[in-house]
Design an enzyme around this catalytic site. Structure first.
Site, PDB file in Angstrom:
ATOM      1  N   TYR A  73      46.308  86.583  26.287  1.00  0.00           N
ATOM      2  CA  TYR A  73      45.906  87.699  25.433  1.00  0.00           C
ATOM      3  C   TYR A  73      45.388  88.792  26.363  1.00  0.00           C
ATOM      4  CZ  TYR A  73      43.373  90.042  21.559  1.00  0.00           C
ATOM      5  OH  TYR A  73      42.883  90.934  20.631  1.00  0.00           O
ATOM      6  N   LYS A  82      50.371  88.412  24.650  1.00  0.00           N
ATOM      7  CA  LYS A  82      49.998  89.381  23.614  1.00  0.00           C
ATOM      8  C   LYS A  82      49.524  90.607  24.373  1.00  0.00           C
ATOM      9  CE  LYS A  82      46.861  90.266  19.731  1.00  0.00           C
ATOM     10  NZ  LYS A  82      46.330  91.561  20.198  1.00  0.00           N
TER      11      LYS A  82
END
Length: 313
Positions: free
Chosen positions: A140, A170
């Site tokens: 992330y 992400k």
């Protein structure tokens, strides 16, 4: 695992609280039904939108378990964010994700004592992978919050073969040239990494560069805008696609304006969700909800830009 790939919209879900700041697990069922009704098939749970770092480990476990239980196969994919301020807690949540049967996990790096080189970050993610080796893993990448400003293309190259469960990123950064480079890279088995973009107001640009899909907060309450945009792109109608992205940009601009006027980004996002018909409660302290006067002004400005006419499909 190498074939695991998420495409399209992934809603970054909210954590429902009551006025005392306690988690209301019973509201997760309604959130699942809402997303299914608007055609969103994937969720990203306990991330920044879900106020994950404002939750205790036990709360995060309870929320994760409730999403899996309440979903009961209705949504296609549950990605559970397990990142914490330290490795041991992250590993604990990663192991729990395996136990309850989520589809994939994601982790931010620690934000206080944080990785300062790509090699450090690769080693950190390798240890997260060890805790849940059977689950697809996503980094992330959200540098505005973590202050980890490392080159993600270099990270993917160095993680190849070292973090075997790594499926992608992400990518919540506006660095589009690096996003474009990441899209081209392959893992040790020759599979392209799964890049999910995280800046809703720039999605059209990232799609042109070839990202597979996107994780975002606004996909909860105005999925129709992005669905129409992607459909227009598929048929080569870029004028329509640009019009829909502009609607997203106007909405995000309003949201960010009110977030700086005494509330917070998450409080305004939760307010948008209530405008769209689903109550997910207030944010948790230290974030604050907008006052009644600002709420009324906010809604009026949304009406003026036509939000309530086009936010749904």
């Amino acid at each position: 695992m190498a074939e695991f790939r998420v495409t399209g919209l992934v809603a970054a879900t909210f954590t429902p609280f009551d006025d005392n700041g306690d988690v209301v697990l019973s509201k997760i069922e309604a959130h699942i039904k809402y997303l299914k009704d608007v055609g969103v098939k994937h969720v990203f749970v306990n991330g920044a939108t879900g106020e994950g770092l404002s939750l205790t480990l036990e709360e995060r476990k309870d929320i994760a378990a409730e999403w899996v239980k309440a979903n009961n196969g209705r949504l296609d994919t549950i990605i559970m964010h397990v990142g914490c301020a330290n490795l041991r807690d992250t590993q604990t949540l990663a192991k729990h994700a395996v136990e309850i049967g989520v589809d994939a996990i994601a982790a931010i790096p620690p934000q206080f004592f944080r990785p300062t080189t790509v090699d450090h970050l690769v080693e950190y993610m390798r240890r997260v992978c060890e805790a849940a080796p059977t689950l697809p893993l996503y980094l992330y990448h959200v540098p505005p919050l973590t202050c980890v400003e490392l080159n993600m293309a270099d990270f993917l190259r160095k993680a190849r073969g070292v973090v075997p469960s790594l499926r992608g990123i992400k990518f919540s950064s506006q660095d589009l040239p690096i996003a474009s480079e990441c899209v081209q890279l392959e893992d040790a088995k020759g599979h392209k990494y799964n890049i999910l973009f995280g800046c809703d107001q720039q999605l059209i640009s990232a799609l042109v560069l070839g990202v597979d899909g996107a994780v975002g907060s606004t996909y909860n309450f105005m999925a129709g805008v992005y669905q129409r945009m992607m459909e227009a792109m598929d048929r080569g109608d870029m004028d329509t696609a640009r019009k829909e992205q502009y609607r997203s940009q106007r909405t995000c601009k309003l949201l960010f304006n009110y977030a700086t006027q005494g509330g917070s980004t998450v409080s305004c996002l939760k307010l948008m969700m209530s405008f769209a018909g689903l109550d997910v409660g207030p944010p948790r302290c230290p974030m604050r909800a907008l006052g009644a006067d600002d709420v009324a002004k906010y809604r009026k400005e949304l009406e003026e830009i036509g939000f309530f006419q086009w936010y749904r499909k």
